[in-house]
Design a protein around this motif. Sequence first.
Motif, PDB file in Angstrom:
ATOM      1  N   GLU A  52       0.820  -1.216   0.000  1.00  0.00           N
ATOM      2  CA  GLU A  52       0.000   0.000   0.000  1.00  0.00           C
ATOM      3  C   GLU A  52       0.854   1.267   0.000  1.00  0.00           C
ATOM      4  O   GLU A  52       0.318   2.368  -0.157  1.00  0.00           O
ATOM      5  CB  GLU A  52      -0.921   0.016   1.231  1.00  0.00           C
ATOM      6  CG  GLU A  52      -1.963  -1.094   1.217  1.00  0.00           C
ATOM      7  CD  GLU A  52      -2.905  -1.005   2.401  1.00  0.00           C
ATOM      8  OE1 GLU A  52      -2.626  -0.197   3.325  1.00  0.00           O
ATOM      9  OE2 GLU A  52      -3.924  -1.727   2.407  1.00  0.00           O
ATOM     10  N   ASN A  53       2.147   1.105   0.170  1.00  0.00           N
ATOM     11  CA  ASN A  53       3.060   2.257   0.225  1.00  0.00           C
ATOM     12  C   ASN A  53       4.288   1.990  -0.649  1.00  0.00           C
ATOM     13  O   ASN A  53       4.643   0.834  -0.909  1.00  0.00           O
ATOM     14  CB  ASN A  53       3.530   2.522   1.659  1.00  0.00           C
ATOM     15  CG  ASN A  53       2.381   2.828   2.596  1.00  0.00           C
ATOM     16  OD1 ASN A  53       1.784   3.895   2.542  1.00  0.00           O
ATOM     17  ND2 ASN A  53       2.065   1.878   3.468  1.00  0.00           N
ATOM     18  N   VAL A  54       4.919   3.059  -1.081  1.00  0.00           N
ATOM     19  CA  VAL A  54       6.174   2.968  -1.808  1.00  0.00           C
ATOM     20  C   VAL A  54       7.194   3.881  -1.115  1.00  0.00           C
ATOM     21  O   VAL A  54       6.839   4.966  -0.622  1.00  0.00           O
ATOM     22  CB  VAL A  54       6.014   3.362  -3.296  1.00  0.00           C
ATOM     23  CG1 VAL A  54       5.577   4.812  -3.441  1.00  0.00           C
ATOM     24  CG2 VAL A  54       7.314   3.108  -4.065  1.00  0.00           C
ATOM     25  N   ILE A  55       8.420   3.421  -1.064  1.00  0.00           N
ATOM     26  CA  ILE A  55       9.495   4.194  -0.426  1.00  0.00           C
ATOM     27  C   ILE A  55      10.347   4.823  -1.517  1.00  0.00           C
ATOM     28  O   ILE A  55      10.784   4.136  -2.450  1.00  0.00           O
ATOM     29  CB  ILE A  55      10.360   3.297   0.471  1.00  0.00           C
ATOM     30  CG1 ILE A  55       9.506   2.669   1.566  1.00  0.00           C
ATOM     31  CG2 ILE A  55      11.504   4.096   1.093  1.00  0.00           C
ATOM     32  CD1 ILE A  55      10.219   1.572   2.341  1.00  0.00           C
ATOM     33  N   ILE A  56      10.584   6.120  -1.406  1.00  0.00           N
ATOM     34  CA  ILE A  56      11.360   6.826  -2.429  1.00  0.00           C
ATOM     35  C   ILE A  56      12.402   7.719  -1.751  1.00  0.00           C
ATOM     36  O   ILE A  56      12.162   8.278  -0.675  1.00  0.00           O
ATOM     37  CB  ILE A  56      10.443   7.661  -3.356  1.00  0.00           C
ATOM     38  CG1 ILE A  56      11.256   8.282  -4.506  1.00  0.00           C
ATOM     39  CG2 ILE A  56       9.694   8.733  -2.568  1.00  0.00           C
ATOM     40  CD1 ILE A  56      10.386   8.879  -5.606  1.00  0.00           C
TER      41      ILE A  56
END
Length: 225
Positions: A181-185
């Motif tokens: 549900e999340n992306v790390i950038i």
Amino acid sequence: MRSRLAARSARLVLAAAAVTALAATTTACDPEDVADAGSSTAPSAVASANSGGSDNSSSDSPSTSGSNSGGSKSGGSKSGGSSDGKKGGYGQSCGTNDLDFTVTSESQAGGYYLVTAKAKSGITCYLEVNTPSVSFGSGADGVASPVGQGGEDPIKLTGSAVAYTGINPKTTNSDAGKEFENVIIATTEDDPNPAELKLPDPANVDKPIVTNWATNRAEAVPVIA
């Protein structure tokens, strides 16, 4: 003969009288005169002592001053350092925490996520690393591979200027994958403050890819060549 003895006796008497008179004169000297005479050497001794003290004092003084000066420089170095993590806001590389991000879901190329980066208010910085670091979760299989398309280096971000990158979470045709549900950038792989962004909808992730930063959003559509 007798006259010579008489004359000699007279001379001896006169000499004795002169010695007696001299002794009397010396005895009769005022004690203050003696003190004055003795004190005539005192100023020289005092001056010499003071002169020596002055030399010692002057030789110590620069050493003490130098020590204080060194302390001041050391303090200045600490205060001038960036220990609190604040930045001047101009001419710097963009850290992830210098930017605001938005994520939208796009339908082109089978579907992908478009990430838009914008400098925070008052910040002017440069995206000097062309490709962002992107991952889903902490596992190695969730790290997005760069596809090398699009991109400019460096990109200046300030005011309303923005940069885009496109993320395709699944590039395989199999049913494999994990849902996130999340992306790390992050702007670099070693950035200490990566951003975790909420996705518009859950993503099935398997061999994800990511484009370079670009100022033209059309260049941020991830396509496997």
